[in-house]
Design a protein around this motif. Sequence first.
Motif, PDB file in Angstrom:
ATOM      1  N   GLN A 177       0.828  -1.203   0.000  1.00 64.85           N
ATOM      2  CA  GLN A 177       0.000   0.000   0.000  1.00 64.85           C
ATOM      3  C   GLN A 177       0.863   1.252   0.000  1.00 64.85           C
ATOM      4  O   GLN A 177       0.561   2.229  -0.692  1.00 64.85           O
ATOM      5  CB  GLN A 177      -0.935  -0.010   1.211  1.00 64.85           C
ATOM      6  CG  GLN A 177      -2.090  -0.985   1.090  1.00 64.85           C
ATOM      7  CD  GLN A 177      -2.930  -1.059   2.355  1.00 64.85           C
ATOM      8  OE1 GLN A 177      -2.528  -0.558   3.415  1.00 64.85           O
ATOM      9  NE2 GLN A 177      -4.082  -1.688   2.264  1.00 64.85           N
ATOM     10  N   ARG A 178       1.943   1.237   0.775  1.00 65.95           N
ATOM     11  CA  ARG A 178       2.851   2.392   0.800  1.00 65.95           C
ATOM     12  C   ARG A 178       3.559   2.542  -0.530  1.00 65.95           C
ATOM     13  O   ARG A 178       3.731   3.658  -1.031  1.00 65.95           O
ATOM     14  CB  ARG A 178       3.870   2.248   1.936  1.00 65.95           C
ATOM     15  CG  ARG A 178       3.230   2.207   3.318  1.00 65.95           C
ATOM     16  CD  ARG A 178       4.255   2.371   4.425  1.00 65.95           C
ATOM     17  NE  ARG A 178       4.795   3.715   4.454  1.00 65.95           N
ATOM     18  CZ  ARG A 178       6.046   4.038   4.156  1.00 65.95           C
ATOM     19  NH1 ARG A 178       6.913   3.099   3.800  1.00 65.95           N
ATOM     20  NH2 ARG A 178       6.464   5.289   4.217  1.00 65.95           N
TER      21      ARG A 178
ATOM     22  N   LYS B  16       1.279   4.069  -3.139  1.00 66.86           N
ATOM     23  CA  LYS B  16       1.082   5.506  -2.925  1.00 66.86           C
ATOM     24  C   LYS B  16       2.328   6.306  -3.264  1.00 66.86           C
ATOM     25  O   LYS B  16       2.261   7.342  -3.950  1.00 66.86           O
ATOM     26  CB  LYS B  16       0.677   5.743  -1.473  1.00 66.86           C
ATOM     27  CG  LYS B  16       0.374   7.195  -1.138  1.00 66.86           C
ATOM     28  CD  LYS B  16      -0.085   7.337   0.309  1.00 66.86           C
ATOM     29  CE  LYS B  16      -0.406   8.789   0.650  1.00 66.86           C
ATOM     30  NZ  LYS B  16      -0.862   8.926   2.068  1.00 66.86           N
TER      31      LYS B  16
ATOM     32  N   ALA C 281       1.211   7.111  -6.713  1.00 65.30           N
ATOM     33  CA  ALA C 281       0.067   7.901  -6.257  1.00 65.30           C
ATOM     34  C   ALA C 281      -1.239   7.147  -6.501  1.00 65.30           C
ATOM     35  O   ALA C 281      -2.234   7.713  -6.947  1.00 65.30           O
ATOM     36  CB  ALA C 281       0.035   9.269  -6.942  1.00 65.30           C
TER      37      ALA C 281
ATOM     38  N   ARG D 294      -4.201   4.014  -5.314  1.00 67.34           N
ATOM     39  CA  ARG D 294      -4.858   3.280  -4.233  1.00 67.34           C
ATOM     40  C   ARG D 294      -4.387   1.821  -4.248  1.00 67.34           C
ATOM     41  O   ARG D 294      -3.659   1.392  -5.136  1.00 67.34           O
ATOM     42  CB  ARG D 294      -6.377   3.311  -4.421  1.00 67.34           C
ATOM     43  CG  ARG D 294      -7.021   4.680  -4.449  1.00 67.34           C
ATOM     44  CD  ARG D 294      -8.486   4.532  -4.846  1.00 67.34           C
ATOM     45  NE  ARG D 294      -8.620   4.010  -6.208  1.00 67.34           N
ATOM     46  CZ  ARG D 294      -9.754   3.533  -6.735  1.00 67.34           C
ATOM     47  NH1 ARG D 294     -10.855   3.506  -5.999  1.00 67.34           N
ATOM     48  NH2 ARG D 294      -9.780   3.091  -7.978  1.00 67.34           N
TER      49      ARG D 294
ATOM     50  N   TRP E 245      -2.751  -1.861  -3.440  1.00 61.61           N
ATOM     51  CA  TRP E 245      -1.408  -2.329  -3.118  1.00 61.61           C
ATOM     52  C   TRP E 245      -0.749  -2.909  -4.353  1.00 61.61           C
ATOM     53  O   TRP E 245      -1.409  -3.359  -5.287  1.00 61.61           O
ATOM     54  CB  TRP E 245      -1.430  -3.350  -1.985  1.00 61.61           C
ATOM     55  CG  TRP E 245      -2.095  -4.663  -2.310  1.00 61.61           C
ATOM     56  CD1 TRP E 245      -3.423  -4.939  -2.279  1.00 61.61           C
ATOM     57  CD2 TRP E 245      -1.443  -5.872  -2.718  1.00 61.61           C
ATOM     58  NE1 TRP E 245      -3.658  -6.239  -2.636  1.00 61.61           N
ATOM     59  CE2 TRP E 245      -2.464  -6.839  -2.912  1.00 61.61           C
ATOM     60  CE3 TRP E 245      -0.109  -6.233  -2.935  1.00 61.61           C
ATOM     61  CZ2 TRP E 245      -2.179  -8.150  -3.320  1.00 61.61           C
ATOM     62  CZ3 TRP E 245       0.169  -7.546  -3.338  1.00 61.61           C
ATOM     63  CH2 TRP E 245      -0.851  -8.480  -3.521  1.00 61.61           C
TER      64      TRP E 245
ATOM     65  N   ASP F  96      -6.054   2.437 -10.986  1.00 60.69           N
ATOM     66  CA  ASP F  96      -5.372   3.727 -10.952  1.00 60.69           C
ATOM     67  C   ASP F  96      -4.143   3.757 -11.848  1.00 60.69           C
ATOM     68  O   ASP F  96      -3.761   4.820 -12.358  1.00 60.69           O
ATOM     69  CB  ASP F  96      -4.964   4.067  -9.515  1.00 60.69           C
ATOM     70  CG  ASP F  96      -6.149   4.424  -8.636  1.00 60.69           C
ATOM     71  OD1 ASP F  96      -7.281   4.479  -9.164  1.00 60.69           O
ATOM     72  OD2 ASP F  96      -5.951   4.645  -7.430  1.00 60.69           O
TER      73      ASP F  96
END
Length: 787
Positions: free
Chosen positions: A415-416, A419, A423, A425, A427, A492
Amino acid sequence: MNKLGIEQQAWKLWYELPAMKWEEALPIGNGRLGGMVFGGMGCERIQLNEDTLWAGFPRDTNNYEALRYLKRTRSSVDSGEYAEAERLINEKMLGVNTEPYQPLGNLWVEHAGLPANDNGSYRRELDLATGIASSEYGLGNGKVLREAYVSAVDDVMVVTYEASAGELELLVSVDSLLPHKVGAERDKLVLTGHCPTHVADNYKGDHPHPVLFEDGGGLSFELQLKVLLEDGAVSETSDGRLHITGARKVTLLLAAATDFVRYDKAPAGLQAASARCTDRMAVAETRGSSGLLSNHTKDHTRMFGRVELNLGMTAAADQPTDKRLIAYRNGGEDPQLEALYLQYGRYLLMASSRPGTQPANLQGIWNHQVQPPWNSNYTININTQMNYWPAEVCALSECHSPLFEMLRELEESGQRTAKIHYAARGWVAHHNTDLWRSTVPTGGDASWAFWPLGGAWLTRHLWEHYAYSLDLSFLEKTAYPLLKGSAMFLLDFLIEGPGGYLVTNPSTSPENKFVTQSGELSSVSLASTMDISMVRELFTHCIKACRLLEADSPFVVELEAALLKLPPLQIGRHGQLQEWFYDFEESEPGHRHISQLYDLHPGERMTEETPELLAAARISLERRLSHGGGHTGWSCAWLINQFARLRDGEEAHRFVRTLLSRSTHANLFNDGPPFQIDGNFGGTAGIAEMLLQSHKAAIALLPALPSAWPEGSVSGLRARGGFTVGITWDGGEWRHASITAAANGICMIAHSGEFEVRDEAGASIACEGGAFQVIAGESYLLSRLEE
């Protein structure tokens, strides 16, 4: 005989000499603790591993600069500047390499006073059915039987020596390639050590004291060994060994542990490792030798005995395994060696992946090098997934669970990365991970390091587990959240590309490169075939899960809209299935990966209902092979599965022979080269795929049976839909099959001819169009009718 008339047989590897090198030793394990048993007479060596013993420590490896270059890279791809896009990725968007899996150490047992010549009575073997490695050799007027196993129930290794005549005199010691200390006290040895925080990428060899460690931060580990005697005596020597004298039977108990807590937690300290060992040893001592053996064999045989396979006996079955393999390489027929290979793969999965352990890594659980090939990590652009292809079909579903636990942790870590790097959502995970659940691109080159679809591929195993088990609770609580998170990332990551299609950009086809119009080599473009195949599959699985769970309707709408905009599979200038969005020429036509054929296997989109795609897939395979493809063990194993899906039993069997003849060590480990266990697991799955397929809502019996197996039988294989299947055949055609249902429903058999179905009482069951009603827990006998 079982109810299908299958003759139960001994599943053993056996040899007339001790192992001279690591690749000849015999593996034992319980998923957490592993050993390679050499079988020496005067001096026995068992090389040891523990599944959490890795270099490294918890740290943030994300590249906080990567996102700044994503838009520029996409712009370069859009303008056809593929080499520039690759340069940007290589210089600005990659991360750091994963850490390597480490060897724990060695157990040495010197048999003092043993004559050098055993008078030809020596034998060592690995009994797959019991999980016990043994050796037998002469001693005076009698023999010594030595047995070793690792108990999954009691979580210890057990090594026993028993003399039929005379007395045993043994010297026992332990050591490690890692920095360590050994203490001896009466009947006990304790080895403590410290793992490196980093292993230099250019480190070579097994020097006992490599200068490659940073102080602090790494894992601590402990190994405890305890001697149990029914007679005789034990004492410590001045050089830190245990000296056993006057014994008829000796039992050595070995426990090992690290202070690993969790991928994102600091190590707990050596006291934690010591406490874990002490607790396990205390329980094992109360069991005693007979109790430990009973617990182990009951547990092991319960799992291993689920599947039986008879492909036809030959005289070669009486030969030692290494000689048998040589005869096979020289062209000899040995179908039961091929059956043994399937059962060996099942054994290896049981030994390297059990509930509560780490997943099987690139070498399962067995590694003797401080710097193993490719760090012996989790390569998730094919190799880790291949490790688990046999889990469901070969009736070892519980062995799948460590992979699912790793996925939970990759979701957290990923997940980090999603992001920070994109950028986005959800994972993401790329092509490599390790104990510390790295989800970033590794260092190196974009052709392998930049592939943000590794996590998406792993989610297929969640869906497969549901498809075989029909466990709605698993789907709801475990599978669907992970599926959704991966799909959210891809929603995304997708952007609009040529023709209004949604595409991945930048995109690679794992480890392969193409030739640009300017003659440059590049791996970076947009919408590789594998990317789009996996996106389509993941979105479809999410939609199916939502409907089964009656949940997340808005998300279904979003996914369905995206599916309509994905580019189709395309056929290129050679009649092949294109590997990339554009019909590039490959720089290496015989490349080991066949990623563009994901929808043939392990995917399910290419079937007899898409004949033009099947034809293109075959041409792709032929082109790969004509240029030297399938040259690594694991890629050869993938070919078995691919040709099985094409219903081409002869070609599938050709690559079974190739895998055993060209890419198999004397102990039947896959020789990549070097040793990688994925070839074993992929070959096991491929043989099963030749006998049974169930990926299109119907059970296909013997879909790719080769002429080399004209008669035979199998029982215990599992099919999607919650079925357990047995088959007997002769003349190259199935005659009888048993179907046992795990749930109420309908069973569909993909067979164009006529057959009858009877229930357990022998009553006829209505069967229309190959489909019949089933009741949970009941079995049905199918009989083929003469056409």
